[in-house]
Motif scaffolding. Structure first.
Motif, PDB file in Angstrom:
ATOM      1  N   PRO A 253      12.737  13.358   2.773  1.00 25.64           N
ATOM      2  CA  PRO A 253      13.288  12.003   2.817  1.00 25.64           C
ATOM      3  C   PRO A 253      12.172  10.974   2.928  1.00 25.64           C
ATOM      4  CG  PRO A 253      13.790  13.222   4.845  1.00 25.64           C
ATOM      5  CD  PRO A 253      13.208  14.195   3.875  1.00 25.64           C
ATOM      6  N   CYS A 254      12.446   9.809   2.353  1.00 21.87           N
ATOM      7  CA  CYS A 254      11.437   8.760   2.329  1.00 21.87           C
ATOM      8  C   CYS A 254      11.282   8.139   3.716  1.00 21.87           C
ATOM      9  CB  CYS A 254      11.885   7.698   1.331  1.00 21.87           C
ATOM     10  SG  CYS A 254      10.864   6.246   1.309  1.00 21.87           S
ATOM     11  N   GLN A 255      10.021   8.026   4.154  1.00 18.07           N
ATOM     12  CA  GLN A 255       9.789   7.360   5.437  1.00 18.07           C
ATOM     13  C   GLN A 255       8.836   6.195   5.216  1.00 18.07           C
ATOM     14  OE1 GLN A 255       8.530  10.910   7.348  1.00 18.07           O
ATOM     15  NE2 GLN A 255      10.438  11.120   8.498  1.00 18.07           N
ATOM     16  N   PRO A 256       9.406   5.100   4.740  1.00 23.25           N
ATOM     17  CA  PRO A 256       8.539   3.982   4.386  1.00 23.25           C
ATOM     18  C   PRO A 256       7.848   3.389   5.604  1.00 23.25           C
ATOM     19  CG  PRO A 256      10.849   3.355   4.217  1.00 23.25           C
ATOM     20  CD  PRO A 256      10.826   4.813   4.515  1.00 23.25           C
ATOM     21  N   GLY A 257       6.593   3.025   5.426  1.00 29.52           N
ATOM     22  CA  GLY A 257       5.822   2.412   6.501  1.00 29.52           C
ATOM     23  C   GLY A 257       5.639   0.929   6.243  1.00 29.52           C
ATOM     24  N   ASP A 258       4.411   0.454   6.410  1.00 29.54           N
ATOM     25  CA  ASP A 258       4.127  -0.969   6.222  1.00 29.54           C
ATOM     26  C   ASP A 258       4.147  -1.315   4.734  1.00 29.54           C
ATOM     27  OD1 ASP A 258       3.745  -1.025   8.900  1.00 29.54           O
ATOM     28  OD2 ASP A 258       1.559  -0.760   8.755  1.00 29.54           O
ATOM     29  N   THR A 259       4.343  -2.587   4.465  1.00 29.99           N
ATOM     30  CA  THR A 259       4.295  -3.043   3.082  1.00 29.99           C
ATOM     31  C   THR A 259       2.856  -2.981   2.589  1.00 29.99           C
ATOM     32  OG1 THR A 259       6.141  -4.509   3.448  1.00 29.99           O
ATOM     33  CG2 THR A 259       4.756  -4.975   1.544  1.00 29.99           C
ATOM     34  N   VAL A 260       2.664  -2.313   1.461  1.00 29.72           N
ATOM     35  CA  VAL A 260       1.316  -2.202   0.898  1.00 29.72           C
ATOM     36  C   VAL A 260       1.103  -3.286  -0.150  1.00 29.72           C
ATOM     37  CG1 VAL A 260      -0.238  -0.748  -0.457  1.00 29.72           C
ATOM     38  CG2 VAL A 260       1.155   0.266   1.355  1.00 29.72           C
ATOM     39  N   LEU A 261       2.041  -3.381  -1.070  1.00 28.52           N
ATOM     40  CA  LEU A 261       1.885  -4.354  -2.148  1.00 28.52           C
ATOM     41  C   LEU A 261       3.081  -5.282  -2.187  1.00 28.52           C
ATOM     42  CD1 LEU A 261       0.290  -5.137  -4.846  1.00 28.52           C
ATOM     43  CD2 LEU A 261       2.090  -3.844  -5.972  1.00 28.52           C
ATOM     44  N   GLU A 262       2.779  -6.547  -2.356  1.00 30.28           N
ATOM     45  CA  GLU A 262       3.857  -7.510  -2.506  1.00 30.28           C
ATOM     46  C   GLU A 262       3.518  -8.410  -3.685  1.00 30.28           C
ATOM     47  OE1 GLU A 262       4.626  -9.635   1.087  1.00 30.28           O
ATOM     48  OE2 GLU A 262       6.359 -10.633   0.225  1.00 30.28           O
ATOM     49  N   LEU A 263       4.432  -8.527  -4.615  1.00 35.55           N
ATOM     50  CA  LEU A 263       4.268  -9.465  -5.726  1.00 35.55           C
ATOM     51  C   LEU A 263       5.237 -10.612  -5.497  1.00 35.55           C
ATOM     52  CD1 LEU A 263       4.177  -6.992  -8.757  1.00 35.55           C
ATOM     53  CD2 LEU A 263       2.253  -7.988  -7.527  1.00 35.55           C
ATOM     54  N   LYS A 264       4.708 -11.842  -5.591  1.00 38.57           N
ATOM     55  CA  LYS A 264       5.569 -13.004  -5.351  1.00 38.57           C
ATOM     56  C   LYS A 264       5.594 -13.883  -6.586  1.00 38.57           C
ATOM     57  CE  LYS A 264       5.178 -13.715  -0.347  1.00 38.57           C
ATOM     58  NZ  LYS A 264       4.408 -14.489   0.630  1.00 38.57           N
ATOM     59  N   ASP A 265       6.739 -13.993  -7.205  1.00 42.33           N
ATOM     60  CA  ASP A 265       6.971 -14.915  -8.334  1.00 42.33           C
ATOM     61  C   ASP A 265       5.873 -14.855  -9.383  1.00 42.33           C
ATOM     62  OD1 ASP A 265       9.158 -15.847  -6.855  1.00 42.33           O
ATOM     63  OD2 ASP A 265       7.815 -17.182  -5.731  1.00 42.33           O
ATOM     64  N   ILE A 266       5.561 -13.654  -9.821  1.00 43.16           N
ATOM     65  CA  ILE A 266       4.459 -13.482 -10.778  1.00 43.16           C
ATOM     66  C   ILE A 266       4.895 -13.884 -12.187  1.00 43.16           C
ATOM     67  CG2 ILE A 266       3.043 -11.760 -11.964  1.00 43.16           C
ATOM     68  CD1 ILE A 266       2.014 -12.176  -9.229  1.00 43.16           C
ATOM     69  N   CYS A 267       4.083 -14.730 -12.837  1.00 45.87           N
ATOM     70  CA  CYS A 267       4.238 -15.002 -14.261  1.00 45.87           C
ATOM     71  C   CYS A 267       2.941 -14.631 -14.942  1.00 45.87           C
ATOM     72  CB  CYS A 267       4.493 -16.490 -14.519  1.00 45.87           C
ATOM     73  SG  CYS A 267       6.098 -17.043 -13.929  1.00 45.87           S
ATOM     74  N   GLY A 322      -1.394  -7.258   3.116  1.00 50.59           N
ATOM     75  CA  GLY A 322      -1.378  -8.529   3.815  1.00 50.59           C
ATOM     76  C   GLY A 322      -2.399  -9.545   3.355  1.00 50.59           C
ATOM     77  N   LYS A 323      -3.273  -9.149   2.404  1.00 53.69           N
ATOM     78  CA  LYS A 323      -4.291 -10.106   1.946  1.00 53.69           C
ATOM     79  C   LYS A 323      -3.984 -10.576   0.531  1.00 53.69           C
ATOM     80  CE  LYS A 323      -7.770  -7.633   3.480  1.00 53.69           C
ATOM     81  NZ  LYS A 323      -8.736  -6.758   3.726  1.00 53.69           N
ATOM     82  N   ASP A 324      -4.244 -11.836   0.282  1.00 58.45           N
ATOM     83  CA  ASP A 324      -4.017 -12.370  -1.068  1.00 58.45           C
ATOM     84  C   ASP A 324      -5.149 -11.892  -1.978  1.00 58.45           C
ATOM     85  OD1 ASP A 324      -3.844 -13.860  -3.384  1.00 58.45           O
ATOM     86  OD2 ASP A 324      -2.980 -15.584  -2.352  1.00 58.45           O
ATOM     87  N   VAL A 325      -4.803 -11.096  -2.984  1.00 54.23           N
ATOM     88  CA  VAL A 325      -5.838 -10.545  -3.867  1.00 54.23           C
ATOM     89  C   VAL A 325      -5.606 -11.010  -5.303  1.00 54.23           C
ATOM     90  CG1 VAL A 325      -6.295  -8.522  -2.443  1.00 54.23           C
ATOM     91  CG2 VAL A 325      -4.489  -8.424  -4.152  1.00 54.23           C
ATOM     92  N   THR A 326      -4.872 -12.100  -5.470  1.00 54.61           N
ATOM     93  CA  THR A 326      -4.494 -12.546  -6.807  1.00 54.61           C
ATOM     94  C   THR A 326      -5.707 -12.727  -7.719  1.00 54.61           C
ATOM     95  OG1 THR A 326      -2.794 -13.781  -5.642  1.00 54.61           O
ATOM     96  CG2 THR A 326      -2.972 -14.173  -7.996  1.00 54.61           C
TER      97      THR A 326
END
Lengths: 515, 370
Positions: A253-267, A322-326
């Motif tokens: 079963p999946c045991q998700p931890g912390d958020t690794v990647l987050e994409l926000k409103d990408i164009c 958690g860091k902006d790497v855009t």
């Protein structure tokens, strides 16, 4: 279209085409009526293009016959097909960019005089383009034209040569919605004059909008034929992808931890400056596999390139741990622990003329022990390679063999080995098992599951619904650069996915489909 | 029956050695036809060329004199070609090496202490060559200008500028009108090893070893190799492509500049007419024939130099044009290019009609034929 006066113009009977190890077409029957638009629907690799290549003489069928107006014909080459009034607009246009529209249209005509009378040609092109609403300037150079206009030139070329059966290979894939509408109008005029068209597609809405009848192909077989007004996108979606899931790998079963990647409103824009990703937002946690479903060409590669730093988004944010790497470069992304298994193994993932051992160390070469003070350590490279070769069971004569001499499956295993070894956060895998045999496919999937167990976040982009359903924890569906919805993989059926892949957002689906 | 080219399972090492050797003999055969047609006996001509190039200590040293610039420019070209950067500007970079070396030797000598003058001459020429190669490199790497045109055209700029200098402002006032600069001060002379063969030979050997080391043992060389083989992969692997292309081309130009500076400081000891003899163009043949590998460049350069010296000899002794050597140089390249196919492919003859097919395309072909 008037159903009372059906006149068969083309009939393909029992067409079988084999390639080494693949049955591309298996006794496929096709009939085409005068004034009809026929859609060929199917996933990638279902055999649509093979069938059409047989029809225009690029391939020769192993079995089966082709009848035109009731008479049996042999089509050995595209020029045979042209003589019989069959022409095709390929997905990649076959136009000479440095020549004018008129020159391109008469290029290759057999009865061309030594010095063509360009003015007469221009006049005829103008007449035809008025008649069919294919607006284009005959004296313009191809490089000056938009993609939509180039497609019009291709269609004009066929009409100029007297084609009565037009084959269009994914005609709207390169068009803007407005251009697609114009194309629909052109098809209406053409069919009203008794010409017929076959178009290859995997988009449901296109089938519904353009066609009179639809044939569904699956793994080389014709599995259904429907009149468009008697079917629904739901039924077509099920027919196209609705085979039962073959196997599900045992997974914890999946045991998700912390958020690794987050994409926000990408164009992001593609090379032609058209939008490839539109306000796309996603989130992946550690210990989780997020599958991206969708038909190829809906923004998958752009998504992978934005996440790996190869492409800069025109808008939005990429957040890693958690860091902006855009604005990070590909190197900075690699150094932050992002690995990438690209879709194009030979062209991007590996360097064919270099040794297997060198290819395996192409991510680790910046660090000790492979280099010390900028000096490579050949013994360490070999040792490192031997270890990975054993661990991932890469079949290679020696570590020093050039990687291009390995089979596709083993090249893929080598890339996977390198990427898994160097990964310490996020793994981006694009079509990781495409073209591999069953054994290799299974081991690739197992390796990805192992990474999830290791606590990595995995972004799995795939066209294979079995793969997505069997190993991912959540599935996001990508269509036209947008996310149609994200669903947990245990509670979704392939019909729902098929609809979303065809452009229906999750909000438009009945509730029970995604409960 | 059909004959098809088939991809080999691995690179053929035999072919890699045999192709250049056989190409050389093929060139000799083709050259023989030309010699016969102009009424010369090819065998005696070749013997005379061989003697002219290697027959005595003096002739051997003369071969070395011509081999030195070919070695260094050949290495320079090979570096660029490994990056798939078609630098055909080695001649211009070589000439700039000569101009800058001359400038240091003649006009900076009063500011530089004698023991440092020669190193300064060599260094100045090397830097100038690097800069001259850097121009097309920057244009290509950052704005995509085709390097074949820019590097070629910059040759003419360099050659004509050198001519302007030794015909005009730099002409030796005591030279009786001879187009050339004044003689360098003795502190700027490059020591000679054997007759006129100078220390440039040692530079070439060191350069070849250093290049071998860079490409086979350093992280930078590893990155350069990846860029040369597959730019898409290099980008994907996070390698900075533009910067590395420029750096590699600075190295390439530096080697040709070193050749030019060594030539003025070691041989003529002045910049004069006849300085640009086309070594930078022959370097392209040298680099290809050595399959862009550093150590083989040294041997191929000697061979090419022998053809030049041998050609001069048959002019003197047999009254044939000295361009016999140049003709042979050119003739070698054709069989080389054709033959390089065999390192990765082999010929296969198919007799039966129903061979199992290899690719879909071949399948269609055979069906269409049956």
């Amino acid at each position: 279209m008037d159903n009372q006066q059906l006149q068969v113009v083309l009939e393909m009977r029992g067409i079988t085409k084999r390639f080494p190890g693949v049955l591309a077409n298996d006794k496929v029957d096709l009939t085409l009526n005068a004034g009809e638009v026929l859609a060929l629907l199917g996933e990638n690799g279902a055999g649509k293009s093979t069938l059409m290549n047989v029809l225009i003489g690029l391939y020769r069928q192993d079995e089966g016959e082709i009848y035109l107006g009731g008479k049996r014909v042999e089509i050995h080459s595209p020029s045979d097909a042209a003589d019989l009034g069959i022409g095709m607009v390929h997905q990649n246009f076959k136009l000479v960019r440095t020549m004018t529209v008129a020159e391109n249209i008469i290029l290759g005509l057999k009865d061309l005089p030594f010095i063509p009378k360009i003015q007469e040609v221009t006049k005829r092109i103008k007449a035809l383009s008025d008649q069919y609403h294919l607006k284009v300037d005959p004296s313009a150079y191809i490089w000056q034209l938009s993609v939509g206009e180039q497609q019009r030139v291709e269609i004009l070329k066929l009409i100029y040569r007297g084609a009565s059966i037009l084959i269009l290979d994914e005609p709207t894939a390169v068009l803007t919605p407005q251009e697609a509408q114009e194309l629909e109008h052109v098809l209406e005029i053409l069919t009203s004059e008794g010409k017929s068209a076959i178009f290859i597609t995997h988009k449901m809405e296109e089938v519904m909008a353009f066609s009179d009848r639809v044939l569904v192909l699956q793994q080389g077989k014709l599995i259904a034929s429907r009149n468009t007004d008697e079917t629904s996108p739901q039924e077509l979606a099920r027919l196209m992808v609705g085979r039962e899931v073959l196997f599900r790998l045992d997974k914890e079963p999946c045991q998700p931890g912390d958020t690794v990647l987050e994409l926000k409103d990408i164009c992001a824009m593609d090379n032609r400056g058209l939008p490839a990703l539109n306000d796309l937002s996603l989130e992946i946690k550690s210990g989780e596999i997020l599958g991206i479903a969708g038909v190829a060409g809906n923004g998958q590669n752009h998504l992978a390139e934005v996440v790996t730093g190869l492409k800069k988004p025109s808008k939005g944010q990429v957040i890693l741990n958690g860091k902006d790497v855009t604005q990070n470069s590909p190197l900075q992304m690699i150094q932050s622990g992002v690995s990438y298994i690209p879709a194009d193994r030979i062209g991007m993932g590996a360097v064919g003329n270099m040794a297997v051992s060198e290819n395996l160390s192409m991510k680790g070469y910046r660090k000790e022990p492979i280099t010390r003070n900028g000096i490579l350590q050949p013994k360490q490279i070999t040792k490192f390679a031997k270890n990975l070769i054993e661990l991932f069971r890469i079949a290679t004569p020696t570590p020093a063999t050039r990687i291009k001499f390995l089979s596709g499956g083993n090249i893929q295993k080598a890339i996977l080995a390198r990427e898994i070894d160097s990964c310490s956060g996020l793994m981006v895998a694009v079509y990781p098992s495409r073209g591999l045999d069953v054994g290799a496919t299974e081991s690739v999937r197992k390796m990805l599951l192992d990474q999830r167990q290791r606590g990595l976040a995995v972004l799995l982009i795939s066209e294979d619904l079995d793969e997505l359903l069997s190993i991912s924890d959540r599935i996001a569906v990508l269509f036209d650069g947008r996310i149609m919805g994200v669903v947990p993989s245990e509670h979704v059926d392939s019909e729902t996915l098929g609809l979303m892949m065809g452009g229906v957002p999750i909000s438009a689906l009945p509730d029970e489909a995604v409960s | 029956m059909r004959v098809v080219f088939e991809k080999r399972q691995s690179i053929s090492r035999q072919a890699m050695v045999l192709v250049p050797v056989l190409s050389f003999f093929a060139a000799l055969l083709l050259g023989a036809i030309l010699l016969l047609s102009s009424g010369a006996n090819p065998i005696t001509t070749y013997v005379a060329m061989l003697r002219g190039a290697f027959g005595s200590t003096y002739s051997f040293s003369e071969t070395l004199v011509k081999a030195i610039p070919l070695m260094l420019t050949g290495l320079g070209v090979a570096v660029a070609f490994k990056m798939r950067f078609w630098n055909i500007g080695a001649e211009g970079q070589f000439v700039w090496g000569g101009i800058a070396g001359t400038f240091v030797a003649l006009f900076l000598s009063q500011y530089i202490p004698d023991p440092l003058l020669l190193p300064a001459v060599i260094l100045g020429g090397t830097i100038a060559g690097a800069i001259w190669a850097g121009i097309p490199a920057v244009l290509k790497a950052y704005i995509g200008v085709d390097e074949t045109l820019t590097s070629l055209m910059l040759n003419y700029v360099a050659i004509l500028y050198a001519q302007y200098l030794f015909y005009g402002p730099w002409r030796d006032p005591e030279g009786y009108g001879f187009p050339g600069t004044a003689l360098f001060p003795e502190a700027a002379w490059l020591p000679r090893l054997l007759n006129r063969a100078h220390l440039g030979l040692v530079f070439a050997f060191i350069a070849a070893l250093v290049l071998w080391f860079i490409f086979n043992r350093t992280r930078w060389g590893f990155e350069l190799k990846i860029i040369g083989e597959n730019k898409t992969a290099a980008e994907y692997l996070g390698i900075k492509i533009a910067r590395n292309i420029v750096l590699a081309l600075l190295l390439s130009g530096a080697l040709s500049g070193l050749a030019g500076a060594s030539e003025v400081a070691g041989l003529s000891r002045r910049l004069q007419t006849g300085f640009s003899m086309g070594y930078g163009y022959t370097a392209i043949i040298v680099a290809w024939m050595a399959q862009l590998k550093s150590i083989p460049v040294l041997f191929v350069a000697v061979l090419m130099a022998a053809l030049l010296v041998g050609g001069d000899q048959v002019q003197l002794t047999m009254g044939l044009p000295s361009s016999v050597g140049l003709v042979l140089q050119g003739l070698i390249l054709f069989p080389m290019l054709a033959g390089s196919l065999f390192t990765e492919y082999r010929l296969r003859i198919i007799r039966q009609k129903n061979e199992p097919s290899i690719s879909p395309d071949q399948e269609i072909e055979s069906e269409l034929q049956s």
